[in-house]
Design a protein around this motif. Structure first.
Motif, short mmCIF file in Angstrom:
data_model
loop_
_atom_site.label_atom_id
_atom_site.label_comp_id
_atom_site.label_asym_id
_atom_site.label_seq_id
_atom_site.Cartn_x
_atom_site.Cartn_y
_atom_site.Cartn_z
N LEU A 151 55.19 -30.45 110.33
CA LEU A 151 55.53 -29.91 111.64
C LEU A 151 54.36 -29.08 112.13
N PRO A 152 54.06 -29.13 113.42
CA PRO A 152 52.88 -28.41 113.91
C PRO A 152 53.12 -26.90 114.00
N VAL A 153 52.03 -26.15 113.95
CA VAL A 153 52.09 -24.73 114.31
C VAL A 153 51.97 -24.69 115.83
N ILE A 154 52.98 -24.13 116.48
CA ILE A 154 53.03 -24.18 117.93
C ILE A 154 52.90 -22.78 118.53
N GLU B 73 59.40 -34.95 116.36
CA GLU B 73 58.35 -34.83 117.38
C GLU B 73 58.36 -36.07 118.25
N GLY B 74 57.98 -35.88 119.51
CA GLY B 74 57.94 -37.02 120.43
C GLY B 74 57.08 -36.71 121.63
N LEU B 75 57.15 -37.61 122.63
CA LEU B 75 56.39 -37.45 123.86
C LEU B 75 57.32 -37.64 125.05
N SER B 76 57.08 -36.87 126.11
CA SER B 76 57.84 -37.04 127.34
C SER B 76 57.28 -38.23 128.11
N GLU B 77 57.88 -38.52 129.26
CA GLU B 77 57.43 -39.64 130.08
C GLU B 77 55.99 -39.46 130.55
N ASN B 78 55.58 -38.20 130.75
CA ASN B 78 54.18 -37.96 131.16
C ASN B 78 53.29 -37.59 129.97
N GLN B 79 53.77 -37.99 128.78
CA GLN B 79 52.99 -37.86 127.54
C GLN B 79 52.80 -36.41 127.08
N THR B 80 53.67 -35.52 127.51
CA THR B 80 53.65 -34.14 127.01
C THR B 80 54.31 -34.10 125.64
N PRO B 81 53.70 -33.42 124.64
CA PRO B 81 54.33 -33.32 123.32
C PRO B 81 55.69 -32.62 123.40
N LEU B 82 56.65 -33.18 122.69
CA LEU B 82 58.01 -32.62 122.70
C LEU B 82 58.49 -32.40 121.28
N LEU B 83 59.33 -31.38 121.13
CA LEU B 83 60.12 -31.21 119.91
C LEU B 83 61.57 -31.50 120.26
N GLN C 112 64.41 -21.60 130.24
CA GLN C 112 63.29 -20.67 130.22
C GLN C 112 62.10 -21.28 129.48
N LEU C 113 62.39 -22.09 128.48
CA LEU C 113 61.33 -22.75 127.70
C LEU C 113 60.92 -24.08 128.31
N GLN C 114 61.39 -24.35 129.54
CA GLN C 114 61.04 -25.57 130.29
C GLN C 114 61.56 -26.84 129.61
N GLY C 115 62.66 -26.70 128.89
CA GLY C 115 63.21 -27.85 128.18
C GLY C 115 64.49 -28.36 128.81
N THR D 57 77.59 -33.51 119.60
CA THR D 57 76.14 -33.52 119.38
C THR D 57 75.42 -32.86 120.54
N PHE D 58 74.58 -31.88 120.22
CA PHE D 58 73.68 -31.26 121.20
C PHE D 58 72.26 -31.77 120.93
N VAL D 59 71.60 -32.20 121.99
CA VAL D 59 70.21 -32.64 121.88
C VAL D 59 69.35 -31.79 122.81
N ILE D 60 68.36 -31.13 122.23
CA ILE D 60 67.47 -30.27 123.00
C ILE D 60 66.06 -30.82 122.89
N GLU D 61 65.38 -30.92 124.02
CA GLU D 61 63.98 -31.33 124.04
C GLU D 61 63.15 -30.21 124.65
N LEU D 62 62.15 -29.75 123.89
CA LEU D 62 61.31 -28.66 124.34
C LEU D 62 59.84 -29.06 124.31
N PRO D 63 59.13 -28.91 125.42
CA PRO D 63 57.68 -29.14 125.38
C PRO D 63 57.01 -28.02 124.60
N TYR D 64 55.87 -28.32 124.01
CA TYR D 64 55.19 -27.28 123.24
C TYR D 64 53.68 -27.43 123.33
N GLU D 65 53.01 -26.32 123.00
CA GLU D 65 51.55 -26.31 122.91
C GLU D 65 51.16 -25.98 121.49
#
Length: 365
Positions: free
Chosen positions: A244-247, A281-291, A340-343, A355-363
């Motif tokens: 898992l990345p350090v974000i 880990e994944g990517l959004s439609e505009n290729q932004t990294p997602l958790l 607030q986390l833009q997810g 089932t809850f599914v949360i997608e959060l962009p990260y840097e």
């Protein structure tokens, strides 16, 4: 803009329709009052031009009928008449006419009168919208205050009763101390959730972004729940990728999201049931990294209740299997934190699972 013309004289009616077309207006027309009323109710025009002197059903009758019907009561209404003495004008205004135009009139006079009336009507609608909005806000505030008062009074009542029983039955002192402490925790949780929601709704983050060891955060969070689920004879399964990345993220908010969702999962899962946490880990439609965080538990929420679960103070009736209580603010807080986390967060409940599914962009660093 659509304007209804009610005029029994054909030549006059056609002339008005021609002027309206030249001014860019769509129009409807009727040659008598009854037909005009029917068109107004069926087509909801933005403004009505109506002659006064018409056989059988004159302009005053038309205006009175329209003002008595909620669907047409607010449509701007301008009288057209060859007579313009003060008595006629007063009668029309008393019935609720918005303006009065004397025939014959010039093209520019008609169009300017219509434009002025539509502008004023638009301003009135905007004022009414703001009034309705303020009334709604005040109503929500009153409901919120009543709910907060009730929910704060409940743990205080429990503490008071526990203290009285402790005095009356000292042999059970330890049991009543535990009850009082649990009530204190509920009151403290409510106050903290309210403060956090207020902070988030004011546009403030709970903590600044900082380098975050995601694996360590997940380990610390799930370790505490492993103990709790064992005590309740539940099975907590944690599925993490090998790396898992350090974000760079607001670790306080992220941990709060996971704790609230896992807490709900434990509270609503019966003994012997499973709770699953999966991170990918994944990517959004505009290729932004997602958790992507998926938290599922063996407990189904009725379909009729699903649309309300993110509402403040909402609790699914009869679903608290372990009678732990709660503030009804947890999921409302989770939704605000995710935003607030833009997810994004979605929930589904079927075949015995929620089932809850949360997608959060990260840097990353």
């Amino acid at each position: 803009m659509k304007i209804l013309v009610i005029e029994d004289e054909k030549d006059v009616r056609l002339n008005i329709l021609e002027i309206l077309a030249s001014g860019g207006f769509d129009s409807l027309n009727a040659d008598n009052g009854m037909t005009g009323i029917q068109l107004a109710k069926e087509r909801s025009p933005d403004l009505i031009l109506c002659d006064i002197k018409m056989p059988d059903f004159d302009g005053y009758n038309v205006l009175e009928a329209l003002r008595q019907d909620p669907s047409t009561a607010m449509i701007p209404f301008i009288f057209l008449t060859a007579k313009a003495d003060k008595a006629d004008m007063r009668q029309g205004m008393n019935l609720g006419a918005d303006d009065y135009l004397t025939k014959p009139f010039r093209r520019v006079e008609l169009l300017e009168t219509i434009a002025a009336r539509l502008k004023r009507h638009s301003a009135q609608l905007e004022i009414q919208r703001k009034v309705d909005e303020l009334q709604s806000i005040n109503s929500q505030k009153n409901d919120l205050l009543n709910t907060i008062t009730h929910d704060l009074r409940a743990p205080l009542t429990t503490i008071k009763v526990a203290l009285q029983l402790m005095d009356a039955m000292p042999d059970n002192r330890r049991q009543y101390i535990d009850i009082a402490l649990n009530a204190c925790d509920q009151g403290d949780e409510l106050i903290q959730n309210l403060l956090d929601l207020y902070q988030l709704e004011s546009g403030e983050a709970l903590a600044p972004p900082e380098p975050l060891n995601l694996r360590e955060l997940l380990r610390k969070t799930t370790d505490a729940f492993q103990v709790r689920t064992r005590d309740c004879q539940q099975l907590l399964k944690v599925n993490l990728p090998e790396t898992l990345p350090v974000i760079v993220a607001d670790g306080v908010s992220l941990r709060r999201i996971l704790v609230e969702l896992l807490n709900n999962a434990c509270k609503y899962t019966q003994s012997g049931g499973e709770i699953c946490l999966k991170v990918r880990e994944g990517l959004s439609e505009n290729q932004t990294p997602l958790l992507q965080f998926t938290i599922a538990n063996q407990s189904e929420i009725p379909t009729k209740n699903l649309p309300h679960i993110f509402d403040k103070f909402y609790r699914v009736p009869g679903s608290d299997r372990w009678q732990k209580g709660g503030t009804g603010l947890g999921l409302a807080l989770v939704k605000k934190l995710v935003e607030q986390l833009q997810g994004s967060i979605i929930v589904k409940s079927q075949t015995g699972w929620t089932t809850f599914v949360i997608e959060l962009p990260y840097e990353t660093l």
